[in-house]
Design an enzyme around this catalytic site. Structure first.
Site, mmCIF file in Angstrom:
data_model
loop_
_atom_site.group_PDB
_atom_site.id
_atom_site.type_symbol
_atom_site.label_atom_id
_atom_site.label_comp_id
_atom_site.label_asym_id
_atom_site.label_seq_id
_atom_site.Cartn_x
_atom_site.Cartn_y
_atom_site.Cartn_z
ATOM 1 N N ARG A 89 0.835 -1.210 0.000
ATOM 2 C CA ARG A 89 0.000 0.000 0.000
ATOM 3 C C ARG A 89 0.869 1.259 0.000
ATOM 4 O O ARG A 89 0.541 2.251 -0.644
ATOM 5 C CB ARG A 89 -0.970 0.018 1.181
ATOM 6 N N GLU A 92 2.130 1.420 -3.510
ATOM 7 C CA GLU A 92 1.030 1.866 -4.361
ATOM 8 C C GLU A 92 0.782 3.369 -4.191
ATOM 9 O O GLU A 92 0.616 4.098 -5.175
ATOM 10 C CB GLU A 92 -0.234 1.083 -3.999
ATOM 11 N N SER A 115 15.506 14.472 2.711
ATOM 12 C CA SER A 115 16.477 13.535 3.250
ATOM 13 C C SER A 115 15.775 12.353 3.911
ATOM 14 O O SER A 115 14.758 12.513 4.586
ATOM 15 C CB SER A 115 17.358 14.241 4.283
#
Length: 147
Positions: A89, A92, A115
């Site tokens: 997830r 995604e 960073s």
């Protein structure tokens, strides 16, 4: 000598047997929960003092405490696309929103990156009438490209 990943497996089982949360371990160390959990799963080296403290908390042997102090190979060397549903997830979400996040970072800060070294992360649970929400905060220093 144990690898960091072997040590992470032992730590995970010891934590389960001890019935202690990642957050409690972090609190006892005085460290952020996300950093502590990532370190104990092999993604960061721990100081000798912190590794020894975890060893006492989880009753770990010297080999595991030693492995917790090793420099890690960060990320998952075996997979480009995560298969675990929770990790997928995030992948995604970055596939869908990553370009927008990049554009917004550049718009607000200029040419550079966030960073992941000078970095903090937090995970919170927020009650919601439609089902509790997962709130993940990435807090990284902006690093401008310098030519």
């Amino acid at each position: 000598m144990l690898s960091k990943l072997e040590a992470a497996e032992i730590v995970s089982r010891a934590r389960f047997r001890a019935d202690i949360s990642w957050e409690e371990i972090a609190n006892r160390l005085g460290k952020p929960p996300v950093w502590t959990t990532a370190a104990l799963l092999g993604q960061h080296p721990m100081s000798a003092e912190d590794a020894a403290a975890v060893g006492e908390i989880l009753d770990l042997d010297h080999e595991v405490v030693e492995a917790l102090q090793l420099q890690p190979h960060r990320g998952d060397p075996d997979s480009v696309v995560p298969t675990d549903p929770t990790l997928y997830r995030f992948y995604e979400a970055l596939q869908v929103y990553g370009p927008a996040l990049k554009e917004l970072i550049h718009e607000k800060f200029g040419d550079g990156i966030m960073s992941a070294i000078n970095f903090r992360m937090d995970v919170e649970r927020r009650p919601d009438p439609d089902g509790d929400r997962v709130v993940v905060t990435f807090d990284g220093k902006f690093l401008p490209y310098q030519w």
